[in-house]
Design a protein around this motif. Sequence first.
Motif, PDB file in Angstrom:
ATOM      1  N   ASN A  79       0.828  -1.210   0.000  1.00 26.70           N
ATOM      2  CA  ASN A  79       0.000   0.000   0.000  1.00 26.70           C
ATOM      3  C   ASN A  79       0.864   1.263   0.000  1.00 26.70           C
ATOM      4  O   ASN A  79       0.549   2.235  -0.690  1.00 26.70           O
ATOM      5  N   LEU A  80       1.949   1.261   0.783  1.00 25.43           N
ATOM      6  CA  LEU A  80       2.856   2.412   0.806  1.00 25.43           C
ATOM      7  C   LEU A  80       3.532   2.616  -0.545  1.00 25.43           C
ATOM      8  O   LEU A  80       3.668   3.752  -1.023  1.00 25.43           O
ATOM      9  N   ILE A  81       3.947   1.527  -1.178  1.00 23.81           N
ATOM     10  CA  ILE A  81       4.588   1.628  -2.493  1.00 23.81           C
ATOM     11  C   ILE A  81       3.597   2.190  -3.504  1.00 23.81           C
ATOM     12  O   ILE A  81       3.901   3.143  -4.235  1.00 23.81           O
ATOM     13  N   ARG A  82       2.401   1.595  -3.567  1.00 24.48           N
ATOM     14  CA  ARG A  82       1.386   2.060  -4.526  1.00 24.48           C
ATOM     15  C   ARG A  82       1.002   3.518  -4.286  1.00 24.48           C
ATOM     16  O   ARG A  82       0.707   4.256  -5.223  1.00 24.48           O
ATOM     17  N   LYS A  83       0.982   3.924  -3.025  1.00 24.21           N
ATOM     18  CA  LYS A  83       0.620   5.292  -2.667  1.00 24.21           C
ATOM     19  C   LYS A  83       1.680   6.302  -3.131  1.00 24.21           C
ATOM     20  O   LYS A  83       1.418   7.486  -3.246  1.00 24.21           O
ATOM     21  N   GLY A  84       2.882   5.810  -3.394  1.00 25.40           N
ATOM     22  CA  GLY A  84       3.940   6.685  -3.899  1.00 25.40           C
ATOM     23  C   GLY A  84       4.674   7.451  -2.823  1.00 25.40           C
ATOM     24  O   GLY A  84       5.167   8.546  -3.077  1.00 25.40           O
ATOM     25  N   VAL A  85       4.774   6.881  -1.631  1.00 25.68           N
ATOM     26  CA  VAL A  85       5.458   7.574  -0.543  1.00 25.68           C
ATOM     27  C   VAL A  85       6.840   6.998  -0.253  1.00 25.68           C
ATOM     28  O   VAL A  85       7.503   7.435   0.681  1.00 25.68           O
ATOM     29  N   MET A  86       7.283   6.050  -1.054  1.00 28.10           N
ATOM     30  CA  MET A  86       8.579   5.413  -0.830  1.00 28.10           C
ATOM     31  C   MET A  86       9.640   6.068  -1.702  1.00 28.10           C
ATOM     32  O   MET A  86       9.859   5.697  -2.846  1.00 28.10           O
ATOM     33  N   GLY A  87      10.303   7.088  -1.166  1.00 23.65           N
ATOM     34  CA  GLY A  87      11.429   7.715  -1.848  1.00 23.65           C
ATOM     35  C   GLY A  87      12.650   6.835  -1.664  1.00 23.65           C
ATOM     36  O   GLY A  87      13.025   6.513  -0.545  1.00 23.65           O
ATOM     37  N   THR A  88      13.257   6.420  -2.751  1.00 22.28           N
ATOM     38  CA  THR A  88      14.295   5.397  -2.645  1.00 22.28           C
ATOM     39  C   THR A  88      15.702   5.877  -2.933  1.00 22.28           C
ATOM     40  O   THR A  88      16.639   5.138  -2.694  1.00 22.28           O
ATOM     41  N   GLY A  89      15.888   7.088  -3.440  1.00 26.47           N
ATOM     42  CA  GLY A  89      17.249   7.529  -3.676  1.00 26.47           C
ATOM     43  C   GLY A  89      17.355   8.625  -4.713  1.00 26.47           C
ATOM     44  O   GLY A  89      16.358   9.158  -5.196  1.00 26.47           O
ATOM     45  N   VAL A  90      18.593   8.926  -5.040  1.00 28.94           N
ATOM     46  CA  VAL A  90      18.912   9.986  -5.995  1.00 28.94           C
ATOM     47  C   VAL A  90      19.656   9.361  -7.165  1.00 28.94           C
ATOM     48  O   VAL A  90      20.642   8.644  -6.977  1.00 28.94           O
ATOM     49  N   LEU A  91      19.175   9.632  -8.370  1.00 28.31           N
ATOM     50  CA  LEU A  91      19.835   9.192  -9.598  1.00 28.31           C
ATOM     51  C   LEU A  91      20.565  10.389 -10.185  1.00 28.31           C
ATOM     52  O   LEU A  91      19.953  11.439 -10.417  1.00 28.31           O
ATOM     53  N   HIS A  92      21.845  10.248 -10.436  1.00 21.85           N
ATOM     54  CA  HIS A  92      22.680  11.338 -10.955  1.00 21.85           C
ATOM     55  C   HIS A  92      22.567  11.430 -12.468  1.00 21.85           C
ATOM     56  O   HIS A  92      22.514  10.417 -13.169  1.00 21.85           O
ATOM     57  N   THR A  93      22.555  12.651 -12.987  1.00 20.69           N
ATOM     58  CA  THR A  93      22.619  12.904 -14.420  1.00 20.69           C
ATOM     59  C   THR A  93      23.421  14.176 -14.658  1.00 20.69           C
ATOM     60  O   THR A  93      23.449  15.065 -13.811  1.00 20.69           O
ATOM     61  N   ASP A  94      24.079  14.246 -15.799  1.00 19.29           N
ATOM     62  CA  ASP A  94      24.824  15.454 -16.155  1.00 19.29           C
ATOM     63  C   ASP A  94      23.920  16.529 -16.752  1.00 19.29           C
ATOM     64  O   ASP A  94      24.303  17.696 -16.804  1.00 19.29           O
TER      65      ASP A  94
END
Length: 140
Positions: A75-90
């Motif tokens: 339910n937490l995943i589907r709700k969109g409240v699970m921030g999992t990290g930072v993806l780097h881009t140039d």
Amino acid sequence: MIDRISHVTIWVLDQDEALKFYTEKLGFTVRGDATLGDFRWLTVAPPNQQDLEFVLMKTGTGPKMDAETVETLENLIRKGVMGTGVLHTDDCRATYEELKAKGVEFIAPPNDRPYGVEAILKDNSGNWFSLTQPKQMEWS
């Protein structure tokens, strides 16, 4: 002595669908895919990053995952409240356009922040990531 983090777990609702998302949409490569009984060890990583892998872990895996815990986590995943990290881009704005064209859902478009340019994307389970082009920081 611990000298680094080698793996980070991303809880997913469906490993096959997550594998498609991370490889076909984000361009990650498969680093490990092994089945041990009913357990699947599935890892991916950005192609140029050799020292860290994302474990795409199916909810319900693990010794403490009773039915109530699985339901809460999903339910937490589907709700969109699970921030999992930072993806780097140039180049956050160009990467945003590229990923959006591939069908990646964004919660927030690129915005200037004190630390750089950031957009927020969601994977196909509902986990979100900061996509960040860091600002060159000056230290005094």
